[in-house]
Design a protein around this motif. Sequence first.
Motif, PDB file in Angstrom:
ATOM      1  N   GLU A  82       0.862  -1.248   0.104  1.00  0.00           N
ATOM      2  CA  GLU A  82      -0.037   0.183   0.025  1.00  0.00           C
ATOM      3  C   GLU A  82       1.015   1.165   0.171  1.00  0.00           C
ATOM      4  O   GLU A  82       1.600   1.477   1.034  1.00  0.00           O
ATOM      5  N   ASP A  83       1.051   1.964  -1.251  1.00  0.00           N
ATOM      6  CA  ASP A  83       1.960   3.032  -1.220  1.00  0.00           C
ATOM      7  C   ASP A  83       1.377   4.464  -0.483  1.00  0.00           C
ATOM      8  O   ASP A  83       2.377   5.037   0.133  1.00  0.00           O
ATOM      9  N   THR A  84       0.109   4.332   0.040  1.00  0.00           N
ATOM     10  CA  THR A  84      -0.234   5.543   0.712  1.00  0.00           C
ATOM     11  C   THR A  84      -1.166   4.998   1.757  1.00  0.00           C
ATOM     12  O   THR A  84      -1.939   4.046   1.269  1.00  0.00           O
ATOM     13  N   PRO A  85      -1.378   5.581   2.988  1.00  0.00           N
ATOM     14  CA  PRO A  85      -2.324   5.069   3.741  1.00  0.00           C
ATOM     15  C   PRO A  85      -3.843   4.959   3.393  1.00  0.00           C
ATOM     16  O   PRO A  85      -4.248   6.184   2.715  1.00  0.00           O
ATOM     17  N   LEU A  86      -4.422   3.759   3.413  1.00  0.00           N
ATOM     18  CA  LEU A  86      -5.927   3.687   2.931  1.00  0.00           C
ATOM     19  C   LEU A  86      -6.694   3.407   3.764  1.00  0.00           C
ATOM     20  O   LEU A  86      -8.075   3.158   3.490  1.00  0.00           O
ATOM     21  N   GLY A  87      -6.470   3.101   5.345  1.00  0.00           N
ATOM     22  CA  GLY A  87      -7.224   2.943   6.313  1.00  0.00           C
ATOM     23  C   GLY A  87      -7.723   1.412   5.866  1.00  0.00           C
ATOM     24  O   GLY A  87      -7.254   0.850   4.960  1.00  0.00           O
ATOM     25  N   THR A  88      -8.612   0.957   6.950  1.00  0.00           N
ATOM     26  CA  THR A  88      -8.967  -0.525   7.033  1.00  0.00           C
ATOM     27  C   THR A  88      -9.736  -1.183   5.719  1.00  0.00           C
ATOM     28  O   THR A  88      -9.357  -1.947   5.040  1.00  0.00           O
ATOM     29  N   GLY A  89     -10.579  -0.237   5.289  1.00  0.00           N
ATOM     30  CA  GLY A  89     -11.514  -0.486   4.108  1.00  0.00           C
ATOM     31  C   GLY A  89     -10.730  -0.178   2.759  1.00  0.00           C
ATOM     32  O   GLY A  89     -10.563  -1.109   1.959  1.00  0.00           O
ATOM     33  N   GLY A  90      -9.938   0.678   2.871  1.00  0.00           N
ATOM     34  CA  GLY A  90      -8.982   1.365   1.543  1.00  0.00           C
ATOM     35  C   GLY A  90      -7.982  -0.140   1.613  1.00  0.00           C
ATOM     36  O   GLY A  90      -7.882  -0.435   0.370  1.00  0.00           O
ATOM     37  N   GLY A  91      -7.466  -0.614   2.693  1.00  0.00           N
ATOM     38  CA  GLY A  91      -6.506  -1.595   2.596  1.00  0.00           C
ATOM     39  C   GLY A  91      -7.056  -2.890   2.143  1.00  0.00           C
ATOM     40  O   GLY A  91      -6.205  -3.481   1.152  1.00  0.00           O
ATOM     41  N   ILE A  92      -8.330  -3.340   2.373  1.00  0.00           N
ATOM     42  CA  ILE A  92      -9.043  -4.322   1.967  1.00  0.00           C
ATOM     43  C   ILE A  92      -9.114  -4.084   0.369  1.00  0.00           C
ATOM     44  O   ILE A  92      -8.869  -5.250  -0.396  1.00  0.00           O
ATOM     45  N   ARG A  93      -9.702  -3.116  -0.117  1.00  0.00           N
ATOM     46  CA  ARG A  93     -10.010  -2.930  -1.465  1.00  0.00           C
ATOM     47  C   ARG A  93      -8.721  -2.995  -2.262  1.00  0.00           C
ATOM     48  O   ARG A  93      -8.830  -3.523  -3.440  1.00  0.00           O
ATOM     49  N   ASN A  94      -7.642  -2.706  -1.671  1.00  0.00           N
ATOM     50  CA  ASN A  94      -6.171  -2.638  -2.357  1.00  0.00           C
ATOM     51  C   ASN A  94      -5.827  -4.066  -2.975  1.00  0.00           C
ATOM     52  O   ASN A  94      -5.327  -3.936  -3.784  1.00  0.00           O
ATOM     53  N   VAL A  95      -6.175  -4.947  -2.064  1.00  0.00           N
ATOM     54  CA  VAL A  95      -5.848  -6.362  -2.479  1.00  0.00           C
ATOM     55  C   VAL A  95      -6.804  -7.297  -2.924  1.00  0.00           C
ATOM     56  O   VAL A  95      -6.792  -8.195  -3.448  1.00  0.00           O
ATOM     57  N   ALA A  96      -7.826  -6.536  -3.354  1.00  0.00           N
ATOM     58  CA  ALA A  96      -9.077  -7.228  -4.152  1.00  0.00           C
ATOM     59  C   ALA A  96      -8.811  -7.843  -5.526  1.00  0.00           C
ATOM     60  O   ALA A  96      -9.257  -9.148  -5.573  1.00  0.00           O
ATOM     61  N   LYS A  97      -7.741  -7.526  -6.265  1.00  0.00           N
ATOM     62  CA  LYS A  97      -7.548  -8.122  -7.522  1.00  0.00           C
ATOM     63  C   LYS A  97      -6.639  -9.405  -7.172  1.00  0.00           C
ATOM     64  O   LYS A  97      -6.594 -10.116  -8.351  1.00  0.00           O
TER      65      LYS A  97
END
Length: 356
Positions: A82-97
């Motif tokens: 995660e290049d920039t902090p995305l929070g818990t939800g953003g972090g989950i979405r970041n790995v979705a693919k």
Amino acid sequence: MDDVEAVVLVGGKGTRLRPLTLSAPKPMLPTAGVPFLAHLLSRIRAAGIRRVVLGTSYLAETFADHFGDGESLGLDLTYVVEDTPLGTGGGIRNVAKHLTAEHVMIFNGDVLCGTDLRAVVNTHRTTDADVTLHLVRVQDPRAYGCVPTDDDGRVTAFLEKTEDPPTDQINAGCYVFRRSVIDLIPEGRPVSVERDTFPGLLEAGSRVSGHVDNAYWRDMGTPGDLVHGSSDLVRGVAPSAALPGPTGELLVLEGAEISPDAFVFGGTTVGRGVRIGAGARVEGSMLFDGAVVEPGAIVETSVVGAGATVGESAKVRDTVIGDRAVIGAHCELKGGMRVWPDISLPPHGVRFSPDV
């Protein structure tokens, strides 16, 4: 559980655990003899989940350097930075693919918990939930947000901290998502599951279930919790298949030397190459690799960093001592002190609370 994958969020900087996290991410800190994350991964493996995606950020390379592809653990590990902090939800979405299973079990990487993970997944299946939260009952819920449920096990609200909480149930930092729900989280920006995703699902009429139990649970975000959590692992109070030795009053790693008349107990971890001198007393503490506790010293519920020294007859209580720091003879440290790496304190100093 072939149709379940796991995501572990390990991107935080662990600022509340400084100076320990200056050189290692919080989930990689030595805890009961191994990186804390190893305990969580062992429980994921025991639950029958094989594929795990780690959402990393701070010092991201340390995870892959230690765990590799996960084969030695019986797991298939994937790392997503995660290049920039995305929070818990953003972090989950970041790995979705990187996710392919129908259901995804999400873990906060700084929580030590003893719940039956299979049971959480079973609740998710039997209630046909879009998202299921593990909720744990705590003695004093005022320090946490509360999550009430109805008679059908459906989550009804997400409440902020209050002096008069309506329930003793709190969010334990473990969830099961339908894979399709993850795609609904906005991509590329910070999102909180607690403040954004979960309340939004309730508002939309989605089924959000709660799996409630009284399992062991501890947030490992502070030095005090880290020390007590490690002690609970060593003593077998908290479950783990990753301990590098039997449970008991102390865990001694290879190359450590403990004087026959030293008293070491309370779930203390004695790291590799540690030396504990004659008449020393060490209770419920974490001694990282190469630390030295000199004769007559007392160390209680504290962390002594790698290569650090506690001088002769010094007294250390509720303190974090950074790597390679030196505590002079007869010093007294207590009250939540943090001694930063490479600092040397002179003999006979008495200090109570400020960082040094």
